[in-house]
Design a protein around this motif. Structure first.
Motif, PDB file in Angstrom:
ATOM      1  N   ILE A   1       0.867  -1.195  -0.036  1.00 24.98           N
ATOM      2  CA  ILE A   1       0.041  -0.144  -0.210  1.00 24.98           C
ATOM      3  C   ILE A   1       0.861   1.170   0.086  1.00 24.98           C
ATOM      4  O   ILE A   1       0.542   2.160  -0.868  1.00 24.98           O
ATOM      5  CB  ILE A   1      -0.937   0.036   1.192  1.00 24.98           C
ATOM      6  N   TYR A   2       1.755   1.384   0.890  1.00 22.49           N
ATOM      7  CA  TYR A   2       2.921   2.562   0.848  1.00 22.49           C
ATOM      8  C   TYR A   2       3.528   2.560  -0.443  1.00 22.49           C
ATOM      9  O   TYR A   2       4.046   3.593  -0.961  1.00 22.49           O
ATOM     10  CB  TYR A   2       3.694   2.475   1.956  1.00 22.49           C
ATOM     11  N   PHE A   3       3.830   1.428  -0.923  1.00 23.18           N
ATOM     12  CA  PHE A   3       4.846   1.303  -2.144  1.00 23.18           C
ATOM     13  C   PHE A   3       3.961   2.110  -3.355  1.00 23.18           C
ATOM     14  O   PHE A   3       4.268   2.963  -4.154  1.00 23.18           O
ATOM     15  CB  PHE A   3       5.160  -0.075  -2.504  1.00 23.18           C
ATOM     16  N   ARG A   4       2.609   1.717  -3.473  1.00 26.56           N
ATOM     17  CA  ARG A   4       1.917   1.989  -4.355  1.00 26.56           C
ATOM     18  C   ARG A   4       1.520   3.772  -4.240  1.00 26.56           C
ATOM     19  O   ARG A   4       1.760   4.444  -5.144  1.00 26.56           O
ATOM     20  CB  ARG A   4       0.609   1.191  -4.619  1.00 26.56           C
ATOM     21  N   TYR A   5       1.335   3.931  -2.945  1.00 30.63           N
ATOM     22  CA  TYR A   5       0.911   5.235  -2.604  1.00 30.63           C
ATOM     23  C   TYR A   5       1.999   6.164  -2.838  1.00 30.63           C
ATOM     24  O   TYR A   5       1.970   7.282  -3.539  1.00 30.63           O
ATOM     25  CB  TYR A   5       0.661   5.529  -1.113  1.00 30.63           C
ATOM     26  N   ARG A   6       3.233   6.001  -2.585  1.00 27.88           N
ATOM     27  CA  ARG A   6       4.468   6.751  -2.820  1.00 27.88           C
ATOM     28  C   ARG A   6       4.881   6.803  -4.249  1.00 27.88           C
ATOM     29  O   ARG A   6       5.162   7.901  -4.755  1.00 27.88           O
ATOM     30  CB  ARG A   6       5.635   6.013  -2.209  1.00 27.88           C
TER      31      ARG A   6
END
Length: 379
Positions: A324-329
């Protein structure tokens, strides 16, 4: 001049915008990292207590910090000369010592773990500063004291009693986390997006491969019956779904494109967060899921202990949090359904307390629903 003698001299640096692919030497380097993942998985499988989990998290973060450091290194300094290759081999030797020490790193092997880590760090800093080019070398020269400080804590901690060792290694992790923000010059590193994304994708493949190995280890010595085959196939399906979450629908290519579209400074910042902070839980989640799968294979029609059920559901949730954080960033699509899936993965824990194979099936259903909904919304 002969080809061999020519290779001992520094090769001219590639222009800043030049892209290149991952070399076979880097793939060879990653074979040692396979061993560290295997050792960490075995360590956690042998001790799934909160203390055992905490020790694995500390060691994984310490190891990943320098492994990712070598990814940044070869992104800026391709191993094109004999001297660079020999120094990378020295770094591999250090990683091998670390891996060998993992099972008893908080016991008698703590000194070996610290020595191996110091070697890995010295080779990394020296090669980066010597050959990284003006911008990257200058940025590394400012970061090296922090890296060497954390390596010193790991080294000294290896000589201390286990409680103080844990404190020293935790302090080293804190130094690693704060160093990019105390020394705000990581924007000077120049990131070649294609190589950077490909290299991190390969380490995810390496970790997923450990999950497949866990299935085989869990099945060792058991009769090959329908129960074992179904459990193994469900485990394989779950690992495949983790792969699809990371690589499916060309997510890696989208990551490469979005990273390349950023300014050099923003690209370095995104590389730190999306491929550093995000990939730590991604890889931790894969390791923890592998432990859960390993414990399930031999007890498919029995109930799991809480630690085993948490390994399956919690590991899947940790993996999704990193995703989730990877895709968000990197601005890769919506994360709404992945957040829901992370919660649903945790909800499967009571199922495992009832029946092990049912929890694996429930997780396969959760990830299957996630991937189906995302595919439909993107169609």
């Amino acid at each position: 001049m002969s080809r061999v003698s020519a290779e001992t001299h520094e090769a001219p640096e590639a222009p800043e915008g030049t892209e290149y692919r991952v070399s076979t030497l880097e793939l060879f380097f990653d074979l040692v990292f396979v061993f560290t993942i295997t050792q960490l998985t075995s360590k956690l499988a042998d001790d799934t207590s909160p203390l055992g989990f905490a020790q694995v998290v500390i060691m994984l973060f310490v190891i990943l910090w320098m492994y990712f450091g070598y990814v940044w290194l070869t992104n800026a300094v391709p191993p094109t000369t004999t001297m660079r290759r020999l120094l990378l081999m020295a770094g591999m030797g250090g990683f091998l010592v670390i891996a060998l020490a993992i099972p008893n790193a908080f016991g008698a092997a703590g000194v070996a773990f610290g020595i191996g880590y110091l070697i890995v760090n010295l080779v990394h800093s020296g090669l980066f500063i010597a050959s990284g080019g003006p911008g990257s070398a200058a940025a590394m020269a400012r970061l090296a004291p922090f890296n060497l400080g954390s390596a010193g804590l790991v080294f000294v901690g290896g000589f201390l009693p286990s409680t103080w060792r844990a404190a020293a290694w935790t302090a080293a992790v804190v130094v690693m986390i704060v160093s990019p923000y105390v020394n705000r010059r990581h924007g000077e590193f120049r990131i070649r997006s294609a190589h950077f994304v490909e290299r991190h994708g390969l380490v995810v493949i390496v970790a997923l491969g450990e999950s497949i190995i866990a299935i085989g280890i869990g099945a060792t010595g058991l009769p090959l019956n329908l129960q074992l085959v179904v459990a193994a196939l469900l485990g394989l399906a779950l690992v495949y779904q983790l792969w699809w979450c990371y690589f499916g629908r060309e997510q890696d290519l989208r990551a490469e494109h979005n990273l390349a579209a950023m300014t050099p400074s923003d690209r370095a910042s995104a590389a730190l967060s999306a491929f550093g902070w995000a990939h730590a839980p991604i890889l931790l989640g894969i390791v923890v899921v592998a432990v859960g799968v390993k414990k399930t294979i031999g007890h498919a029609t029995e109930h799991l202990h809480l630690s085993g059920a948490l390994a399956l559901g919690g590991g899947a949730a940790i993996f999704l949090v990193g995703e989730i954080y990877f895709r968000y960033r990197l601005r890769i699509g919506s994360n709404k359904w992945r957040i829901i899936a992370a919660v649903a993965a945790l909800v499967t824990v009571p199922v495992g307390l009832w029946l092990a194979i049912a929890q694996v099936a429930a997780l396969v259903a959760v990830f299957g629903a996630l991937l189906a909904v995302e595919a439909k919304r993107q169609a």
